[in-house]
Write a protein that holds these residues in place. Structure first.
Motif, PDB file in Angstrom:
ATOM      1  N   ARG A  43       0.830  -1.215   0.000  1.00  0.00           N
ATOM      2  CA  ARG A  43       0.000   0.000   0.000  1.00  0.00           C
ATOM      3  C   ARG A  43       0.860   1.259   0.000  1.00  0.00           C
ATOM      4  NH1 ARG A  43      -4.709  -0.359   4.434  1.00  0.00           N
ATOM      5  NH2 ARG A  43      -3.150  -1.346   5.770  1.00  0.00           N
ATOM      6  N   PRO A  46       0.211   6.337   2.732  1.00  0.00           N
ATOM      7  CA  PRO A  46      -0.989   6.837   2.051  1.00  0.00           C
ATOM      8  C   PRO A  46      -0.730   8.193   1.401  1.00  0.00           C
ATOM      9  CG  PRO A  46      -1.297   6.755   4.453  1.00  0.00           C
ATOM     10  CD  PRO A  46       0.036   6.172   4.174  1.00  0.00           C
ATOM     11  N   ASP A  50      -5.843   8.751  -1.598  1.00  0.00           N
ATOM     12  CA  ASP A  50      -6.619   7.745  -0.862  1.00  0.00           C
ATOM     13  C   ASP A  50      -7.760   8.449  -0.147  1.00  0.00           C
ATOM     14  OD1 ASP A  50      -4.874   5.594  -1.447  1.00  0.00           O
ATOM     15  OD2 ASP A  50      -3.461   6.360   0.045  1.00  0.00           O
ATOM     16  N   GLU A  51      -8.974   7.922  -0.337  1.00  0.00           N
ATOM     17  CA  GLU A  51     -10.158   8.560   0.249  1.00  0.00           C
ATOM     18  C   GLU A  51      -9.999   8.785   1.762  1.00  0.00           C
ATOM     19  OE1 GLU A  51     -12.591   9.862  -1.437  1.00  0.00           O
ATOM     20  OE2 GLU A  51     -13.752  10.445   0.335  1.00  0.00           O
ATOM     21  N   THR A 131      -4.339   0.450   9.240  1.00  0.00           N
ATOM     22  CA  THR A 131      -3.769   1.407   8.286  1.00  0.00           C
ATOM     23  C   THR A 131      -2.365   0.938   7.902  1.00  0.00           C
ATOM     24  OG1 THR A 131      -2.676   2.755   9.958  1.00  0.00           O
ATOM     25  CG2 THR A 131      -4.957   3.340   9.430  1.00  0.00           C
TER      26      THR A 131
END
Lengths: 426, 254
Positions: A43, A46, A50-51, A131
């Motif tokens: 990932r 972030p 990213d929403e 996360t």
């Protein structure tokens, strides 16, 4: 992958150095770290595309070469300002590691055990609401502090878990990892505070997993009072079983970026959950709260009140997700989010997010953003109360809706004092 | 002279509401200001209390020899000016008792009197609440929060009884009250009549004046006092309605 690799050069180099460190471990520990780091890289840090991170830009974190914290010696006196008078049970983590010397582990009440274990990792891949920073934590954390409350144990005095961050010469990476297991019908109050020594650049990625057995009752206060230079990114996950009751009060007073991802899974019938929070920040601080209340089972009430007071150029993000799964009939969920903007430059982005898949449920949500109520100000002044005192009254009243619910007076008073200091209230 | 308003002009949101109003009030007097909706009655009350939305564009207001318009709202209150709000504000999270203690002590401090501690305040305030037939539980509720219309108005009179102003202005305190509540409010006001205190009652209806009998009645129209007289003027208004006011105004303009 090349773009990702470029943005993650510093953290990759840090992980490679860690591989050569004995603390990295072998066998299953090594495999778990590698898997977690793999998930992290998949990932990556972030981005605002990213929403869930739209308003929280962590590029300064990605760009900083943070180094795993060392184990600095901390004299007991350094801890004093962060202790609560009258609360004797303290579990102290210095830069993410359990400090036996500063903790009162040998004097804990009957039925309470505290240990640092390498292999009691909370969650892994299956950690709800995980996360990228939770993966980073799992990849780098050396151990997990495990707090266990035996079934039917009623702990009358609160436990205070203190995470002390000591800034070092280089930007410091701190990795507290805590698992709290509360046995059937046990009861406990846990205060988890985060404080820093020094103003330097630190990154705390914290993971706290709290499991409540059937009928267990727990209160959790998370008090974040780090410096305005600290990055603080925390995952708090609560899993509730049948008829258990959990109340959380997330109090945030500091940090450069303070992000809390709080996920409560109501996994048994009749479980009840309260997620409340208050943040009071100024300067350039960004406070981001993402909560998820996952109603997985029927007959579960949940309550959520978040309040923010923003001064200076502070910014806040609030995203309150409520999921009601198909089986979760008779859910009763209430969410309120209010923010007080004391300056023109302060701002907040707020969003409720309801995902309801059952039909016999009650879900309400409301948000209110504004300045101090001018009518109330005039009313107070028209009775002889000066403008500063009137402002002070109204701010206390605003925060009181959350603070008054905190059951430990010394913690409530401390939070009040931190608010007053932050806003320079008399 | 306690209050002397001379040629007062007041704007609200760029609209001139008071257009040269003059009024003199002596200690011990009760004045009633009557008039149709939009005549400027409440504007007068709020301008005297110092509401920031009411901009004074001309004229003077002297209170006890001082320039009232130069004083901040809290200074007016500390010096004995009290306005009973037409719409008392709900303030969640602030206890009535706590609020009133802060207000009373601000006034006492200003007067050079020692501030009351919590015990002294409770003793003082209990007697006042009892006299007004108020439930003492009200003191631990949030300011006006969840109060009925009547409770809010009664709370205003209660505050007035506690703060013992020299000039009390009642801004449509009678509106929305049933007859029983009206009587209680009127009794509370009458109990405060004193040779050292002036009371200005702003009202649309004559009804309240059956219970609070004024010394003077002023009829306000389009931001000016059109007529002044004794208490019988209120009865005349009641009998004739406000129609003649408009007619008189049209005549004056013609």
């Amino acid at each position: 992958m090349t773009a990702v690799a470029e943005r993650h050069e510093a953290v990759i180099a840090q992980f490679e150095a860690f591989r050569r460190d004995p603390a990295f471990g072998t066998g299953s520990h090594r495999d778990r770290r590698e898997a977690a780091f793999g998930r992290f890289l998949e990932r990556g840090f972030p981005t605002t595309r990213d929403e869930d991170w739209k308003f929280t830009n962590v590029a300064p974190i990605a760009a900083t070469p943070f180094v795993r914290a060392g184990q600095p010696a901390v004299p007991p006196a350094a801890l004093e300002p962060f202790l609560f008078p009258g609360i004797g049970h303290q579990i102290v983590l210095v830069n993410g590691r359990l400090s036996a010397g500063l903790s009162s582990i040998d004097r804990l009440p009957a039925g309470v055990t505290v240990r640092a274990l390498i292999d009691a990792a909370p969650g892994g891949e299956s950690l709800p609401g995980r996360t990228a920073f939770a993966d980073l934590n799992e990849a780098f954390a050396e151990s997990t502090v495990v707090i266990e409350i035996a079934p039917k144990t009623v702990v009358t005095e609160p436990l205070h878990l203190i995470n002390l961050t000591v800034a070092e010469a280089k930007p410091t990476l701190v990795l507290p990892r805590v698992r709290v297991t509360i046995g059937e019908a046990a009861q406990v109050s846990l205060v988890e505070s985060y404080a820093g020594l020094g103003e330097a650049n630190t990154l705390t990625t914290a993971v706290t997993l709290i499991d409540l057995g059937p009928g267990a009752v727990a209160d959790h206060v998370k008090l974040q009072r780090e410096s305005s230079q600290a990055y603080h990114l925390a995952n708090v996950v609560i899993r509730l079983s049948r008829a258990s009751t959990f109340s959380s009060y997330a109090l945030t007073f500091g940090g450069r970026i303070a992000r809390n991802d709080i996920t409560a899974v109501l996994g048994g019938e009749g479980a009840e959950c309260t997620l409340d929070g208050l943040y009071v920040v100024d300067g350039e601080t960004l406070v981001d709260t993402h909560t998820t209340i996952d109603h997985a089972m029927p007959h579960c009430p949940s309550h959520e009140v978040y309040k923010g007071i923003l001064a200076g150029r502070a910014r806040a993000v609030f995203n309150g997700k409520i999921i009601v799964r198909p089986d979760a009939q008779k859910t009763d969920a209430k969410q309120t989010n209010k923010a007080l903007l004391l300056t023109d430059d302060a701002q907040i982005n707020t969003k409720p997010q309801l995902e309801i898949f059952a039909d016999d449920v009650k879900c309400t949500h409301g948000a209110a953003i504004g300045q101090l109520d001018e009518d109330a100000m005039f009313y107070l002044r028209a009775r002889g109360i000066g403008p500063l005192e009137a402002r002070n009254f109204l701010i206390h009243a605003f925060a009181g809706e959350v603070l008054d619910e905190i059951k430990i007076p010394v913690v409530r008073d401390t939070a009040m004092r931190l608010m007053e200091q932050k806003l320079l209230l008399g | 002279m306690l209050l002397e308003v001379n040629d007062l002009r007041v704007k609200v949101e760029d609209k001139e509401i008071l257009k040269g109003l003059s009024l003199s009030v002596n200690p011990g007097e009760v004045h009633a200001i009557m008039g149709p909706n939009g005549s400027g009655k409440s504007t007068l009350a709020r301008a005297i209390a110092g509401h920031p939305a009411y901009e004074v564009t001309g004229g003077t207001v002297r209170y006890d020899g001082k320039d009232l318009l130069e004083m901040a709202p809290e200074d007016r209150a500390r010096d004995g000016v009290f306005m009973a709000f037409q719409y008392p504000v709900e303030i969640p999270g602030i206890q009535n008792g706590y609020f009133l203690k802060a207000a009373l002590n601000a006034l006492r401090k200003h007067r050079g009197e020692p501030e009351l501690d919590a015990v002294e305040f409770m003793q003082f305030v209990r007697a006042k609440a009892k006299a007004l037939g108020m439930d003492q539980a009200m003191l631990s509720r949030s300011v006006n929060e969840g109060f009925s219309g009547g409770e809010k108005k009664r709370n205003e009179i209660f505050q007035m009884a506690v703060l013992e102003p020299r000039l009390a202005i009642l801004d449509e305190t009678d509106s929305g009250l049933d007859i029983d509540a009206l009587k209680i409010v009127a009794e509370g006001v009458n109990a405060l009549r004193s040779p050292n205190r002036a009371i200005v009652v702003v009202t649309h209806y004559q009804r309240l004046l059956n219970y609070i009998v004024p010394d003077y009645v002023h009829v306000l129209s389009s931001g000016r006092i059109l007529r002044s007289g004794g208490k019988e003027l209120a009865l005349e208004l009641e009998a004739k309605g406000y129609g003649w006011v408009d007619a008189a105004l049209a005549g004056a303009k013609a």
